[in-house]
Design a protein around this motif. Structure first.
Motif, mmCIF file in Angstrom:
data_model
loop_
_atom_site.group_PDB
_atom_site.id
_atom_site.type_symbol
_atom_site.label_atom_id
_atom_site.label_comp_id
_atom_site.label_asym_id
_atom_site.label_seq_id
_atom_site.Cartn_x
_atom_site.Cartn_y
_atom_site.Cartn_z
ATOM 1 N N GLU C 453 0.836 -1.203 0.000
ATOM 2 C CA GLU C 453 0.000 0.000 0.000
ATOM 3 C C GLU C 453 0.870 1.251 0.000
ATOM 4 O OE1 GLU C 453 -3.409 -0.005 0.387
ATOM 5 O OE2 GLU C 453 -3.995 -1.659 1.715
ATOM 6 N N PRO C 454 0.345 2.311 -0.582
ATOM 7 C CA PRO C 454 1.080 3.575 -0.467
ATOM 8 C C PRO C 454 1.149 3.991 0.998
ATOM 9 C CG PRO C 454 -0.655 3.740 -2.115
ATOM 10 C CD PRO C 454 -0.872 2.446 -1.390
ATOM 11 N N LYS C 455 2.264 4.629 1.346
ATOM 12 C CA LYS C 455 2.430 5.072 2.728
ATOM 13 C C LYS C 455 1.525 6.283 2.954
ATOM 14 C CE LYS C 455 6.672 4.581 4.276
ATOM 15 N NZ LYS C 455 8.077 4.899 4.065
ATOM 16 N N LYS C 456 0.740 6.220 4.004
ATOM 17 C CA LYS C 456 -0.226 7.302 4.212
ATOM 18 C C LYS C 456 0.464 8.613 4.556
ATOM 19 C CE LYS C 456 -4.308 4.687 5.506
ATOM 20 N NZ LYS C 456 -3.765 3.385 5.952
ATOM 21 N N ASN C 457 1.507 8.496 5.355
ATOM 22 C CA ASN C 457 2.133 9.729 5.826
ATOM 23 C C ASN C 457 3.403 10.092 5.059
ATOM 24 O OD1 ASN C 457 3.439 7.537 6.735
ATOM 25 N ND2 ASN C 457 3.723 8.253 8.844
ATOM 26 N N PHE C 458 3.480 9.641 3.804
ATOM 27 C CA PHE C 458 4.671 9.987 3.018
ATOM 28 C C PHE C 458 4.821 11.508 2.921
ATOM 29 C CE2 PHE C 458 6.524 11.323 -1.054
ATOM 30 C CZ PHE C 458 7.788 10.789 -0.903
ATOM 31 N N ASP C 459 6.008 11.985 3.216
ATOM 32 C CA ASP C 459 6.262 13.425 3.156
ATOM 33 C C ASP C 459 7.205 13.716 1.988
ATOM 34 O OD1 ASP C 459 6.851 16.053 3.472
ATOM 35 O OD2 ASP C 459 7.644 15.883 5.524
ATOM 36 N N PRO C 460 6.678 14.313 0.934
ATOM 37 C CA PRO C 460 7.528 14.530 -0.254
ATOM 38 C C PRO C 460 8.550 15.638 -0.052
ATOM 39 C CG PRO C 460 5.379 15.528 -0.580
ATOM 40 C CD PRO C 460 5.310 14.813 0.748
ATOM 41 N N TYR C 461 8.400 16.380 1.051
ATOM 42 C CA TYR C 461 9.265 17.554 1.208
ATOM 43 C C TYR C 461 10.517 17.240 1.994
ATOM 44 C CZ TYR C 461 5.416 20.136 -0.724
ATOM 45 O OH TYR C 461 4.445 20.584 -1.569
ATOM 46 N N ARG C 462 11.508 18.005 1.736
ATOM 47 C CA ARG C 462 12.755 17.923 2.477
ATOM 48 C C ARG C 462 13.345 19.309 2.427
ATOM 49 N NH1 ARG C 462 17.795 19.484 0.178
ATOM 50 N NH2 ARG C 462 19.492 18.480 1.305
ATOM 51 N N LYS C 463 13.849 19.770 3.580
ATOM 52 C CA LYS C 463 14.396 21.118 3.620
ATOM 53 C C LYS C 463 15.910 21.028 3.458
ATOM 54 C CE LYS C 463 14.010 25.584 4.747
ATOM 55 N NZ LYS C 463 15.041 25.880 3.728
ATOM 56 N N GLY C 464 16.427 21.795 2.544
ATOM 57 C CA GLY C 464 17.870 21.805 2.348
ATOM 58 C C GLY C 464 18.547 22.703 3.361
ATOM 59 N N ILE C 465 19.850 22.725 3.310
ATOM 60 C CA ILE C 465 20.608 23.611 4.190
ATOM 61 C C ILE C 465 20.502 25.017 3.606
ATOM 62 C CG2 ILE C 465 22.908 24.169 5.070
ATOM 63 C CD1 ILE C 465 23.502 21.101 4.829
ATOM 64 N N THR C 466 20.120 25.955 4.448
ATOM 65 C CA THR C 466 19.956 27.325 3.963
ATOM 66 C C THR C 466 21.297 27.876 3.507
ATOM 67 O OG1 THR C 466 18.230 27.613 5.587
ATOM 68 C CG2 THR C 466 19.125 29.625 4.607
ATOM 69 N N ARG C 467 21.325 28.376 2.297
ATOM 70 C CA ARG C 467 22.547 29.017 1.833
ATOM 71 C C ARG C 467 22.495 30.473 2.282
ATOM 72 N NH1 ARG C 467 24.787 26.891 -3.712
ATOM 73 N NH2 ARG C 467 24.930 25.029 -2.408
ATOM 74 N N VAL C 468 23.120 30.693 3.415
ATOM 75 C CA VAL C 468 23.005 31.970 4.107
ATOM 76 C C VAL C 468 23.391 33.143 3.204
ATOM 77 C CG1 VAL C 468 23.861 33.265 6.069
ATOM 78 C CG2 VAL C 468 23.420 30.833 6.312
ATOM 79 N N LYS C 469 24.424 32.918 2.427
ATOM 80 C CA LYS C 469 24.939 33.972 1.550
ATOM 81 C C LYS C 469 23.871 34.525 0.606
ATOM 82 C CE LYS C 469 28.113 34.445 -2.283
ATOM 83 N NZ LYS C 469 28.976 33.759 -3.225
#
Lengths: 118, 414, 574
Positions: C453-469
């Motif tokens: 079954e598809p995972k119900k709570n699949f989270d497609p998002y991922r936060k990258g490391i902020t490029r502060v510059k």
């Protein structure tokens, strides 16, 4: 024989001649060159700069130097001895950490203020 | 009204001396330093030979810096911001500097700017070394940092490329700490470092110096396993059949320093291709009014004593009041470079200090300075070598429109 | 079934009568011995029969040559021994990582093993980061199918995974006046593949690219873009990890054990794993893994390429991608990649690559000659390209098959084996699309045993490391106020803060080596190449990971940066 004076960065090219009257030196721009040349052909000396370990994590090693020159052949022995020396307090530049190292008549002094971040 | 009369970017020997000179003249001065301690590269220069000219003593680099740091810390006219990094400079009638630090983004305004941000090392790849990319290939400065600041040894069996002073000093340093230095390789036919360093860093420890030889390739996947050295001709081309594989775990490259002028370039300040630093007048002011350049970002020095001297010149000038300049180009021949490259006729002292390097090794050399073709100053030199920078004071008072020319002649030593 | 006799004839006609041709796993196997590697390659090319054969299995020996064994990390433990994941992915390049993320959308357990110390160490970092428009791909090929689908997927992926892409487009220049005549044919082909194309006058090119040497106009493909390929790989894998997948680094597949037509276990240097399905995403070693699994019907012949990286000061050369138009010969004997000039998403200019066949799979060394070749070729494009702007250069090997085609399949011979093999250019573009199909195959196989079954709570998002510059000053200031480490610059050339480096070390897939950190946040990638920051980063890694300075590595185990503490050793110097 020819020698390069290492007293200062001028690196004078010295002509050294051993005569009955002693050692004759030419090519020196200052009189320190003469002393250097005579010593170099009789008993060469060097100053030594290195580090010693400390007890401080943010300042793992501290720079030191001899406050005068030691016989060149004693360098390995002094280096070996300094392996056992540990700076256990925040020394200031110029403080002696090890007096008369190996009976050379020369002290080992710290060359930085250790009260800074490493 | 600007926050500071003078803002010095860089807290190494040049910045420290410039700030002191400016503040001594009453200028409100700020030093912006990107590292956590003042002293710049001198922090890791634990070897001695610093300050012979200035203090008549053979100090270690750390001690030399310490003398200035002590004065800076005690000076009421100087503020220091550590771990602060300049990200932008804008010019209007004053300079607006944007900097980042743990405090946030700050803007600081300055009437005068003094660039004292040093130089960087040329890397192995920038001298065309090929092969793999293992651990164990590093610049001399990186090795020096590991050994002298962090107390770790970066290798057991080391090959050093480049006979510049840092390479020679590191050969001795690594040897003293127990590593085996197999040899120093120099692509040129003459050593790049001071002769005294050849003697006390290499000869004293029986480390061979191989001239006209360079490192062509490196081998090894995780850690360096060997280097391939190769002879080169005087055009720096590899000579086929002279390749030799030397097993080692460390290659230290000391193949030159490059003045860092990215900030100066962002202000469109013209650089001299010979020095790779800005064109300056005798006050070390660049072609941009109010912007000075000192130390190794102006040109790469071999003696810190002269770094301090020029920095003080700039510091004093930056403390003065701004006045329009009347700039005169100086023509030159026979030099690798000559600094300053311009004269501000409106602020000439009776004598002007020049620093130069000869384009090639010379014997019985003569420096002639002419104004409109007439020799106004002349000095003889027994020996001149490109690695050794010369300092000379020249009495000069040319008028606008006159031609000033520096001319270096003498027998070329092969 | 391949026509063995016909292929034998072709080989004989070309002077390779001593080569034995046989059928194997529906492909054509060549055996024998030749003294020239070029001849071996030629035999492989001659034996291609896409219609009737599954592929060329080129086992011709090169006289006197033994290829170096696969590099296996010097790690031997039982970290993963006895594990029973539903799917084991072999290979942590962009393909493997994309598959891991796609699989993590289902309620199944996923493991990915990668023999290197980090993801994206081979092909996935050693490329120019182009999102291909697809123009030089054959219509109806597998490559073009996945490329076009992948290209579209990138728009969403970029947002979900917080990895910037830029659809900068690609200029392809005509090198002679007659090439213009071919334009209508190119348009026709582009239409077939649904690729936007337009003709570009020289005037527009001149405005866009200074110092152009070709003066005959060109074409513009708006569909082309750029991405940082290793950042995308890491992002895909991190997203998979966030959704329950496990990434096992320094883990090499040494053997695969089968019972009948099913894989039962996979032996690694870190223990034996018992997966229900094995996915081959092993890149340059994909035929080796296929062999171990029992379905090697193709051959990887490594094709090396060299690229030079220029200082950001040279960024004015182009703000997109520049290449030259070349008509491919129908025989395809010399498979040369044209190479070009690319401005990366980070603003460096990349020059190259070239294409050199090599029998060594892991030969990532550069040579002076190769760099010169790349440089001289592209200097033919623009006079703005200067050697003195080069800050570094690198090489990599592409996983080319003789069919020059991707293999995306469920093995007909080994029931629980799925392959994404022979993936080379445009693999970066195609990877997300390949992952969709591979995942479907895996789900199909697993569904034989249970309901997937598809995972119900699949989270497609991922936060990258902020490029502060890159933050506007106010945002940057606010961020620093929250975490002062973002204000302290460690890498001065690329303006990377301490906070970003710590983020990389503390990431879901921790970057704990100098090179891994470099790939995450660019520290050490600038003009000084780590001259100032590498000692500081060494210390940060040690502090953060509780390691000694002597344990910190440039790359994987065996690449320690320091060998001893001073004052403790004597290697014979004094």
């Amino acid at each position: 024989m020819r020698l390069v004076c290492i007293v200062c960065p001028n690196s004078c090219l010295l002509e050294v001649e051993k005569t009955d009257a002693g050692v004759k030196v030419t090519g020196n721009k200052c009189k320190r060159g003469i002393t250097f040349a005579i010593e170099e052909v009789t008993a060469p000396k060097r100053s030594l700069t290195t580090t010693v370990r400390t007890v401080f994590e943010n300042f793992p090693v501290a720079p030191v130097r001899t406050n005068g020159e030691i016989p060149k052949e004693k360098i390995p022995a002094v280096m070996a001895y300094l392996k056992t020396v540990v700076a256990d307090k925040r020394y200031k530049a110029g403080d002696v950490i090890c007096g008369n190292v190996l009976d050379t008549g020369v002290d080992i002094i710290i060359t930085i203020d250790m009260d800074q971040e490493g | 009204m600007a926050d500071y009369k003078a803002v010095v970017i860089g807290g190494g020997p040049a910045g420290l001396a410039a700030a002191l000179a400016a503040a001594d003249k009453g200028a409100g001065t700020l030093i912006i330093e990107r590292e956590n301690r003042l002293g710049g590269i001198l922090k890791q220069c634990i070897h001695d030979g610093f300050g012979v000219i200035r203090f008549g003593e053979k100090l270690s680099g750390c001690e030399y810096a310490q003398r200035f740091i002590d004065k800076v810390k005690a000076h009421p006219g100087i503020e220091v911001r550590l771990l602060t990094f300049v990200i932008d400079i804008k010019k209007s009638d004053i300079f607006t500097i944007t900097a980042t630090s743990s405090r946030g983004i700050e803007t600081i305004t300055a009437e005068n700017l003094i660039f004292a941000n040093g130089c960087r090392e040329r890397t192995a790849r920038q001298v065309n070394i090929h092969g793999t990319r293992p651990a164990g290939v590093m610049t001399a400065g990186v090795a020096q940092n590991y050994v002298n600041l962090q107390g770790v040894l970066p290798g057991k069996r080391c090959v050093i490329l480049g006979s510049g002073d840092i390479g020679l000093i590191m050969a001795r340093r690594l040897t003293l700490e127990g590593a085996r230095v197999l040899g120093v390789y120099e692509a040129k036919s003459t050593p790049s470092g001071l002769t005294r360093n050849i003697v006390q860093c290499l000869h004293d420890f029986d480390i061979p110096l191989h001239l006209s030889k360079t490192v062509k390739r490196v081998f090894g996947h995780g850690r360096l396993e060997a280097v391939e050295v190769c002879s080169v001709n005087d055009k720096m081309e590899y000579i086929d059949g002279t390749e030799e594989i030397i097993p080692c775990d460390t290659l230290i490259v000391s193949v030159g320093l490059i003045p860092e002028n990215e900030l100066a370039e962002s202000l469109n300040i013209p650089l001299d291709p010979r020095t790779r630093g800005p064109f300056v007048d005798q006050n070390m002011m660049t072609l941009e009014d109010g912007v000075y350049s000192v130390g190794n970002c102006l040109h790469v020095h071999d003696l810190v004593d002269y770094v301090s001297e020029t920095a003080e010149t700039a510091g004093r000038a930056a403390a003065g009041s701004k006045a329009p300049r009347e700039l005169l180009d100086i023509e030159q021949e026979g030099f690798l470079y000559l600094v300053p490259q311009k004269l501000d006729l409106d602020s000439l002292a009776p004598e002007t200090v020049f620093y130069f390097r000869t384009a090639m090794p010379r014997e019985a050399a003569t420096l002639d300075v002419t104004v409109d073709g007439e020799v106004v100053f002349s000095k003889k030199y027994q020996n001149l070598k490109p690695p050794e920078m010369e300092r000379v004071e020249v009495p000069l008072s040319p008028k606008k429109g006159q031609t000033v020319k520096f001319f270096l002649s003498g027998r070329e030593v092969k | 079934m391949p026509d063995i006799k016909k292929i034998q004839k072709i080989l004989k006609k070309n002077g390779f009568g001593n080569i034995t041709v046989s059928e194997m796993l529906g492909g054509v196997r060549l055996t024998g011995e030749l003294s020239s590697y070029e001849d071996i390659l030629e035999c492989g090319r001659l034996a291609v029969d896409k219609k009737n054969s599954r592929g060329v299995i080129n086992d011709i020996k090169l006289t006197g040559f033994t290829p170096k064994p696969m590099r296996v990390p010097p790690v031997n433990d039982l970290a993963y021994d006895g594990r029973r994941p539903d799917v084991l992915i072999v290979g942590g390049g962009i393909v493997g990582s994309a598959i891991a993320r796609e699989l993590s959308k289902y309620d199944i357990s996923v493991m990915l093993c990668e023999k290197e110390y980090d993801l994206a160490v081979a092909q996935s970092s050693r490329n120019d980061g182009m999102i291909h428009a697809g123009i030089d791909l054959k219509p109806n090929s597998i490559k073009v199918k996945y490329n076009m689908r992948g290209n579209k997927l990138y728009n969403t992926l970029s947002k979900e995974l917080d990895v910037p892409i830029s659809k900068v487009g690609q200029y392809v220049l005509f090198t002679s006046p007659w090439q213009k005549l071919v334009y209508p044919f190119v348009v026709a082909r582009a239409r077939k593949n649904d690729i936007p194309i337009r003709y570009v006058k020289q005037k527009e090119l001149d405005a866009k690219v200074p110092g152009l040497k070709f003066r005959h106009g060109g074409m513009f493909f708006a569909g082309a873009g750029i991405v940082c390929p290793y950042l995308m790989t890491v992002a895909l894998a991190e997203c998979a990890v966030k959704n329950g997948a496990e990434v096992c680094l320094n883990t090499a597949v040494l053997d695969i054990e089968r019972e009948g037509d099913r894989i039962v276990s996979v032996t690694t240097n870190r223990g034996r794993i018992y997966p229900k399905v094995v996915v081959n995403a092993a890149g340059i070693f994909s035929d080796v893994i296929a062999e171990k699994a029992g379905d090697r019907h193709f051959t990887i012949h490594p094709r090396k390429g060299v690229e030079a990286i220029l200082d950001k000061k040279a960024a004015g050369i182009t703000d997109s991608v520049l290449g030259r138009f070349a008509l491919k010969t129908s025989t395809g004997k010399q498979h040369t990649k044209g190479g070009g000039i690319v401005r990366t998403i980070d603003g460096n200019i990349l020059v190259g690559p070239n294409a050199i066949e090599t029998p060594e799979r892991e030969d990532d060394s550069t040579t002076c000659e190769s760099l010169n070749e790349v440089l001289h070729k592209q200097q033919g494009l623009t006079s703005e390209l200067k050697r003195s702007d080069i800050i570094t250069y690198f090489a990599g090997t592409r996983a080319a098959t003789y069919e020059e085609e991707f293999i995306v399949e469920k093995s007909p011979y080994v029931k629980n084996f799925v392959q994404a093999a022979g993936i080379q250019s445009p693999g970066i573009t195609a990877a997300p699309a390949i992952a969709e199909d591979i995942t479907a195959f895996c789900v199909q196989i697993l569904s034989e045993g249970r309901k997937v079954e598809p995972k119900k709570n699949f989270d497609p998002y991922r936060k990258g490391i902020t490029r502060v510059k890159e933050l506007p000053p106010e945002e940057r200031d606010a961020l620093i106020k929250k975490n002062p480490d973002y204000g302290i610059i460690i890498c001065r050339c690329e303006e990377v803060s301490k906070g970003e480096i710590l983020d990389a070390i503390r990431a879901p897939i921790p970057a704990t080596t100098i090179d891994a950190i470099k790939r995450r946040v660019r520290a050490g990638m600038g003009r000084c190449q780590g001259g100032f920051c590498s000692p500081i980063i060494t210390r940060l890694i040690a502090e953060e990971c509780g390691k000694s300075l002597l344990e910190v590595c440039k790359k994987g185990p065996g690449s320690e940066l320091n060998v001893a503490y001073t004052k403790e050793v004597d290697y014979g110097g004094l």
